[in-house]
Structure formats: C-alpha cells, structure tokens
Write an enzyme that holds these catalytic residues in place. Structure first.
Site, PDB file in Angstrom:
ATOM      1  CE  LYS A  99       8.581  36.167 -35.252  1.00  0.00           C
ATOM      2  NZ  LYS A  99       7.361  35.366 -35.065  1.00  0.00           N
TER       3      LYS A  99
ATOM      4  CG  ASP B   4       6.085  24.908 -46.430  1.00  0.00           C
ATOM      5  OD1 ASP B   4       5.932  25.992 -45.821  1.00  0.00           O
ATOM      6  OD2 ASP B   4       7.101  24.641 -47.086  1.00  0.00           O
TER       7      ASP B   4
ATOM      8  CB  VAL C 277      11.442  30.976 -25.808  1.00  0.00           C
ATOM      9  CG1 VAL C 277      10.685  29.847 -25.137  1.00  0.00           C
ATOM     10  CG2 VAL C 277      10.648  32.271 -25.779  1.00  0.00           C
TER      11      VAL C 277
ATOM     12  N   GLY D  86       2.848  25.274 -36.581  1.00  0.00           N
ATOM     13  CA  GLY D  86       4.172  25.031 -35.989  1.00  0.00           C
ATOM     14  C   GLY D  86       4.057  24.309 -34.669  1.00  0.00           C
TER      15      GLY D  86
ATOM     16  CG  ASN E   4       4.135  28.838 -32.663  1.00  0.00           C
ATOM     17  OD1 ASN E   4       4.819  29.507 -31.891  1.00  0.00           O
ATOM     18  ND2 ASN E   4       4.513  27.625 -33.080  1.00  0.00           N
TER      19      ASN E   4
ATOM     20  NE  ARG F 252      10.357  19.503 -37.604  1.00  0.00           N
ATOM     21  CZ  ARG F 252      11.046  20.052 -36.608  1.00  0.00           C
ATOM     22  NH1 ARG F 252      12.214  19.552 -36.275  1.00  0.00           N
ATOM     23  NH2 ARG F 252      10.574  21.084 -35.949  1.00  0.00           N
TER      24      ARG F 252
ATOM     25  N   GLY G   5      10.765  37.313 -25.309  1.00  0.00           N
ATOM     26  CA  GLY G   5      12.215  37.440 -25.427  1.00  0.00           C
ATOM     27  C   GLY G   5      12.783  36.044 -25.641  1.00  0.00           C
TER      28      GLY G   5
ATOM     29  CE1 TYR H 291      12.374  35.477 -36.174  1.00  0.00           C
ATOM     30  CE2 TYR H 291      13.270  36.960 -34.513  1.00  0.00           C
ATOM     31  CZ  TYR H 291      12.405  35.938 -34.869  1.00  0.00           C
ATOM     32  OH  TYR H 291      11.566  35.383 -33.935  1.00  0.00           O
TER      33      TYR H 291
END
Ligand code: NDP
Ligand code: 8X3
Length: 261
Positions: free
Chosen positions: A161, A64, A190, A13, A91, A39, A188, A157
């Site tokens: 995590k 990917d 970003v 990433g 990441n 990308r 937290g 989500y």
C-alpha cells in the site's frame, strides 16, 4: 450536479466490498459499468441487479488482475468492442495473513505483491494509454492508511500500500500536462470481506477485527469515490484519507469495553 451520467466506469474487484459499493453508486447515477473480478457468478448477479434497478449498461469480465497475459487479451477485447473507460477504479486488492516478517509465509507475500502491486500495474498499463490519447479520464486508486503508517505484522501488506501511494504520486507526475486526473482514496478499517480473506475464511477472527467500534462501511468509501470523480475538470483530489471516528491511526483504535492502547 451529476458529471458521471453516461460515462464508462471500470471497476476492478467489483464482486464484493468497496468495489461492489462503487458499482452501485455509479450505476445509480447513470454511469455505464465495466466490472472485473475472478468470481464470475457473483459478477453475473451484480450485473442483473444493477441493470434491473438502474437500467444502465453493465459489462462483466472474469479477469484475474495478476495474470498479465489475460489482462492484455481482455484489454484488446475491450478495444475491439470500442469500450473506452472514462474512469478507472483500481480497487482489486487483498491482505493475506498477518505475521511478523521473520515468520512470514512466502505464498502470502506473493499473493499480496502480485495482486496489490503487479495487478494494479497490469491494469493501469493497459487502460491509461487511451486516456492519455484522448487527453481525458480519471484514475482512482484505492490505497489504505496502511500506505501511510506501518502497523505490527502488517509488513508486506503495508509495503504494497506504500507502493500504491508512491504509484499514485508517480501517475500524477507522469500525467503532468494532460487532463487525466489521478486520485487515491486511503481508508482505515472498512467492514468488507477483507478480513475474511486475510484470515483465510476464519470468520471468528475476522469478526473480532470490527468488535467494539463502528467501522466504515463500503458505502462510505464509495460515496467518497463518487465525490472525487464527480468534481469539475479543473479539480483533482490527489489523496483522501478516511477513517472511522474510533480510529486515529492504523493501531490506535478505540474499542468500547476493552483495555485501551
Ligand atoms: P473485499 O475482499 O470485500 O473485496 C476485494 C475485491 O478484490 C473482490 O471483489 C475480489 O474479487 C477482488 N480481487 C481480489 N484479488 C483479485 C484478482 N487477483 N483479480 C481480480 N479481482 C481481485 O475487500 P475490500 O472491498 O475491503 O478491498 C478493496 C480494496 O480496498 C483493496 O485494495 C484493499 O486493500 C483496500 N482497503 C480495504 C480496507 C478495509 O479495511 N477493508 C481498508 C483500506 C483499503 P474476486 O475474489 O471475485 O476476484
Ligand atoms: C486495510 C486496513 O488497517 O488492515 O488496508 O491495513 S488495515
């Protein structure tokens, strides 16, 4: 003291946000980089800039992390080329949507679980064996405060995590007796493309997330990642929580000019 010069740092990433800032700081300190994202055009620009600015070697790969077959093929290519990462920064990740569980979207859930959990595992599974064989290396997992406390509508989500936090602990346990270090950096809020991705390109909604307070910058997290990786061999920072000063937990966020919680 610079302990990363000449080391090979793999960042998943790396086309934006925290991953991109990590690429910058490690390149500035003379590390060789292996950068992954979907990308490719973005990665090409990053490579060009970092090679020009810092005269370091940068390899880029359009991968990917969710596609297990592609991840395995890519890792075999790395091995053939003799590229052996000393540091893995896990990441790549995303949030998709923000809805109550009973109103949730199956496709959003799959995206988050496939990327943040299965993608994380795919990459770790192909990179860790060489580190174990060499009895050296460092894995830095980008977790989140969402892995410490669930917030309203954060359900899946947050679950991914929490899983990253569990796997950070699991890796530390499974690597007991080796010199391979494992760390989690848990930020937290970003300001990156994170909210744009979560709200599927709705820029107004994304910008609102960072209104009325000073969020962390991707560079703040990259500085911490660098600090953690640059520690001496006998030091292993296992978990580091980093918050904007205005934020004390996932939903206790002091916004100027707004009614407070
Ligand atoms: P960004 O959206 O700016 O960056 C996410 C990166 O992940 C991009 O480079 C994207 O590249 C890559 N990525 C996403 N899916 C895949 C995939 N399937 N395969 C390969 N690469 C992928 O967000 P952040 O920098 O904020 O996010 C980075 C990490 O930080 C995530 O794990 C996130 O959960 C975590 N985090 C973020 C916080 C925040 O407030 N921003 C707080 C706490 C943790 P591409 O699209 O080119 O594939
Ligand atoms: C990203 C930060 O607060 O949206 O992990 O979960 S938050």
């Amino acid at each position: 003291m610079n302990r990363v010069k000449g080391k090979t740092v793999l960042i998943t990433g790396a086309s934006s946000g925290i991953g991109l800032s990590c690429a910058n700081i490690f390149a500035s300190q003379g590390a060789k980089l292996v950068l992954l994202a979907r990308r490719e055009k973005r990665l090409e620009k990053v490579k060009k800039k970092l090679e020009e600015d810092y005269k370091v070697e940068v390899r880029i790969f359009q991968v990917d992390v969710c596609n297990r077959e592609d991840v395995i093929n890519w890792s075999e290519k790395l091995e053939k080329e003799g590229i052996e990462p000393d540091v893995l920064i896990n990441n790549a990740g995303l949030a998709s949507g923000l809805s109550k569980l009973h109103e949730g979207d199956f496709a959003d859930w799959d995206r988050m679980i496939d990327t943040n959990l299965k993608g994380f595992l795919n990459i770790s599974r192909v990179i860790l064996p060489k580190m174990v064989e060499k009895n050296s290396g460092h894995v830095v997992n980008i977790g989140s405060i969402a892995g410490h406390m669930v917030y309203p509508a954060g359900n899946v989500y947050c679950a991914t995590k929490f899983a990253v936090r569990a796997l950070n602990e699991a890796m530390n346990i499974d690597l007991y007796g080796t010199n391979v270090k494992v760390s989690s950096i848990d930020p937290g809020a970003v300001e990156t493309e994170f909210s744009r991705v979560r709200f599927k390109g709705d820029l107004k909604r994304a910008e609102k997330v960072y209104e009325g307070f000073t969020p962390l910058k991707a560079e703040d997290i990259a500085d911490a990642v660098f600090y953690v990786v640059n520690t001496p061999e006998h030091v292993n920072i296992q978990d580091l929580v980093i918050m904007p000063t205005a934020q004390r937990n996932p939903y206790l966020l002091y916004r100027e000019g707004q009614e407070q919680n």
